[in-house]
Each structure stands twice: as structure tokens, then as C-alpha cells.
Design an enzyme around this catalytic site. Structure first.
Site, PDB file in Angstrom:
ATOM      1  N   CYS A 310       0.843  -1.207   0.000  1.00 29.11           N
ATOM      2  CA  CYS A 310       0.000   0.000   0.000  1.00 29.11           C
ATOM      3  C   CYS A 310       0.876   1.253   0.000  1.00 29.11           C
ATOM      4  O   CYS A 310       2.061   1.193   0.317  1.00 29.11           O
ATOM      5  CB  CYS A 310      -0.930  -0.009   1.219  1.00 29.11           C
ATOM      6  SG  CYS A 310      -0.209   0.713   2.703  1.00 29.11           S
ATOM      7  N   CYS A 313       2.919   2.016   3.250  1.00 28.91           N
ATOM      8  CA  CYS A 313       4.072   1.151   3.506  1.00 28.91           C
ATOM      9  C   CYS A 313       5.137   1.278   2.418  1.00 28.91           C
ATOM     10  O   CYS A 313       6.315   1.062   2.678  1.00 28.91           O
ATOM     11  CB  CYS A 313       3.616  -0.301   3.627  1.00 28.91           C
ATOM     12  SG  CYS A 313       2.518  -0.578   5.033  1.00 28.91           S
ATOM     13  N   HIS A 339      -3.863   1.905   4.353  1.00 25.52           N
ATOM     14  CA  HIS A 339      -3.175   0.664   4.722  1.00 25.52           C
ATOM     15  C   HIS A 339      -4.156  -0.368   5.284  1.00 25.52           C
ATOM     16  O   HIS A 339      -4.129  -1.533   4.892  1.00 25.52           O
ATOM     17  CB  HIS A 339      -2.066   0.912   5.752  1.00 25.52           C
ATOM     18  CG  HIS A 339      -1.619  -0.369   6.395  1.00 25.52           C
ATOM     19  ND1 HIS A 339      -0.709  -1.214   5.803  1.00 25.52           N
ATOM     20  CD2 HIS A 339      -2.044  -1.000   7.532  1.00 25.52           C
ATOM     21  CE1 HIS A 339      -0.587  -2.306   6.543  1.00 25.52           C
ATOM     22  NE2 HIS A 339      -1.385  -2.193   7.608  1.00 25.52           N
TER      23      HIS A 339
HETATM   24 ZN    ZN Z   1       0.440  -1.013   4.062  1.00 27.25          ZN
END
Ligand code: ZN
Length: 379
Positions: A310, A313, A339
């Protein structure tokens, strides 16, 4: 029924993988629906919601009937156009949120009278009015109007509440079918009540299948009964439901709840946790729940979850996310919501893949081991 079709494509034990066809597109099941309470998934654009992998979202009748009103949304072309989400939409009946949010509620055989939590204005919600509102919104999966039985509850009270909901389910079916054109293309789900009493749940299933619905939801759970009691209800209720219709567990839950419910034959979920927790600085990950307000993240240059693709991240450090949360920056809510929704969708995709490969038991063991291992140690 031409517009709605459920096909079961694979099983592993009691768990199922299927496909729901709607006039707005297909939904792979097991599926989790982001909650778009007031015609918005909080902190996310519809394009971003789609990018997480979500194929269907949930809209709330109670919120939308108060503001901006179902009539206004209908005049503007329906909920899909209004909020720019062209995929399937499931709407709840309003019953649950009247109970949890409205003031001065009065339940009669006819329905519920209440005052808006916004301005105190008086409203009435009946099975017929709930069906009308969901039709005005253009819902693809309409939920029957029911009373969510509180918990804990005495058995006599649970029985009376369930029986009222079954009478309302019949009126919901008639109200749904009164909208002939909408009813021909979309689906109506009945909701099983009966709290934690096995015989009441069985009676409720019998009443609903006698009326006949396109899908069946299990309601009245995630109201404080705890995971063991909830799973016990699923253990004896899910096998009673028609095998060829989708099964929807309402308002559940945390990732471990979803995994266990899928293993018990549930196909659909909705939950506010990924969005609500995202706005509160809390992330759901492979390694359990991570609170970005925790001091240990403030100097941590690593991503929230190095196994997650995502935007939060891929592009940002824990230190930055923790800073955004502490500073109250809107971007923090956006990234953590993104996320969480992404993680929930990935979890469902993983479950579907495991069921198709008939390795669900292994998947659950690995899932539980990763969750139990906890979040990675600070650098
Ligand atoms: Zn994530």
C-alpha cells in the site's frame, strides 16, 4: 431474478469461495466491504477505495435518510452517481443505527419512531420505509429491516425481538418487491436474529428461508458477546443456511474474527474497524495491531509493514506516519486508513486463494503464528 447471481466455485471444509454477480459488477467472495457511512468511506476517495481491491462498499440508510435525504440523492441520480462509486453498493436497513445513535426511540409493531441525533427532528422507520429509502438510493443489496437484539438479553426477550424481526422481514420482502423495476435487478437479504440461543437462531433461519431471500445475513453479533460466543453461533447457524446463497456476517470484525468466520462458511463482512482505527493511529498488520502513537515508532525509518504494497508502507517510514498521527495531520488518517483497507482486502484474497488450494488450515496456522509473533522489534 436476472441482475443478481451467486456462484459457489470452491470449498475447503465449510469455507467457500464464490462470485456474486450484480448489475454494477462482480464481487469475489469471501469479501469484506469498506463502510461508506454518509456517502463517503471516511478519509478515502472512491478511486482510492477501489485501489485497495474493494469491489463493494456499504452505505448507511440511517445517516443518508437524515442527511442529505434519500429523496435528494434519488433526484441527483442515485447513490452511485452522487458519490462517484460505480461498483456494487450494499445498504443496511437503518435498524441497527437507529438503536445505537438516535434519541427517544419507540418500537411498535409498525416500526421505530425516533429523533435524529443531528437536530432532534422526528422520524419513523418501518420495513416499508426502509425498503423505499434503499430503493431511492439505488442499492444493489438491500437489507431487510430488523431489530438488532441487544446483548446480554433474556431468552424470552430475545425470542420476542427475533419474532418481531421475522414479521418485519416478511413486510420487507413485500416492500422490496413493490419496487418492481429495482427488485428485478437487485437483491434483498434477510437477517437471522436470535442472539446466542441455538433454537431461536434455528427458528429465525426457518422463518427467513420460508419467506425466501437472495442472501442471508447473521445479525445481532459483535455486540459484546465475545469471540467464542460469536463463533459458537456461527457453528450452529451457518450450516442451516441455504448452501447456494451468500452469507453475510454483519459488523464483524477484527482480522482473527474474519479468518475464523470464513472457516465457518461466511462469505461477506462489513466493519468500521479498518477506517475508524486508521483515523485513530492504529494499523492492522500481518503481525497484529500496531499503535503509531507508541513512542518506539518516532525514530523508526522502516515501513509499517515491509510485506505490504500500500502507499503508506511503500513510500513512508513509521517515523513519518507516527509524526503525522501525533501532529493530527489529515494525511496520517488517509495513509493509515488506506493501509488498513488494503490489509483487509489482502487478507480476504489470501483466504480465497487458500480455500481454492484447499490449504485453509495451513493458512490459518500461518496467520495465527504471524499475529502471535507480534510487531517487529524496534531498531
Ligand atoms: Zn500497508
Amino acid at each position: 431474478m436476472s441482475g443478481f447471481l451467486f456462484t459457489k466455485n470452491a470449498t475447503d471444509g465449510r469455507a467457500r469461495v464464490g462470485l456474486i454477480r450484480t448489475i454494477r459488477g462482480d464481487i469475489q467472495t469471501a469479501a469484506v466491504m469498506p463502510v461508506g457511512t454518509a456517502a463517503a468511506v471516511k478519509a478515502m476517495s472512491p478511486e482510492n477505495v477501489r485501489a485497495t481491491g474493494a469491489e463493494i462498499i456499504l452505505g448507511n440508510t440511517y445517516h443518508l435518510m437524515l442527511r442529505p435525504t434519500a429523496e435528494r440523492i434519488a433526484a441527483l441520480g442515485g447513490l452511485h452517481r452522487f458519490m462517484n462509486w460505480d461498483g456494487p453498493i450494499l445498504t443496511d436497513s437503518g435498524g441497527f443505527q437507529v438503536m445505537s445513535l438516535a434519541k427517544l426511540r419507540k418500537i411498535t409493531e409498525d416500526g421505530v419512531s425516533f429523533q435524529s441525533h443531528l437536530d432532534g427532528a422526528a422520524y419513523q422507520l418501518t420495513p416499508e420505509r426502509s425498503m423505499e429509502i434503499q430503493r431511492l438510493l439505488g442499492s444493489n443489496i438491500v437489507m431487510a429491516f430488523d431489530e438488532c437484539t441487544p446483548f446480554p438479553v433474556k431468552k424470552d426477550d430475545a425470542a420476542a425481538s427475533m419474532q418481531l424481526s421475522m414479521r418485519w422481514a416478511k413486510r420487507s420482502k413485500e416492500g422490496f418487491e413493490a419496487g418492481a423495476e429495482h427488485a428485478a435487478q437487485n437483491a434483498l437479504f434477510g437477517i437471522v436474529q436470535g442472539s446466542v440461543f441455538e433454537d431461536l437462531r434455528a427458528q429465525s433461519v426457518a422463518a427467513l428461508t420460508g419467506i425466501g431471500f437472495h442472501g442471508y445475513a447473521i445479525g445481532g453479533l459483535a455486540v459484546g458477546e465475545g469471540q467464542a460466543a460469536m463463533l459458537s453461533v456461527l457453528d450452529y447457524t451457518a450450516p442451516l443456511l441455504p448452501d447456494d446463497r451468500p452469507r453475510y456476517l454483519m459488523g464483524v470484525g477484527k482480522p482473527p474474527d474474519l479468518v475464523q468466520a470464513v472457516a465457518r462458511g461466511i462469505d461477506m463482512f462489513d466493519c468500521v474497524l479498518p477506517t475508524r482505527s486508521g483515523r485513530n493511529g492504529q494499523a492492522f498488520t500481518r503481525r497484529g495491531t500496531v499503535n503509531l502513537r507508541n513512542a518506539r515508532h518516532a525514530d523508526d525509518p522502516r515501513p509499517l509493514d515491509d510485506g505490504c504494497a500500500c502507499p503508506a508502507c511503500s513510500n513512508y517510514s513509521r517515523a513519518y506516519l507516527a509524526h503525522l498521527v501525533r501532529a493530527g495531520e489529515i494525511l496520517g488518517a488517509v495513509l493509515l486508513t488506506w493501509h488498513n483497507l488494503h490489509y483487509y482486502q489482502q487478507l480476504m484474497a489470501g483466504l480465497r486463494g487458500a480455500i481454492e488450494a484447499t490449504r485453509l488450515d495451513d493458512f490459518i496456522r500461518e496467520f495465527e503464528a504471524e499475529q502471535a509473533a507480534g510487531d517487529i522489534e524496534p531498531v
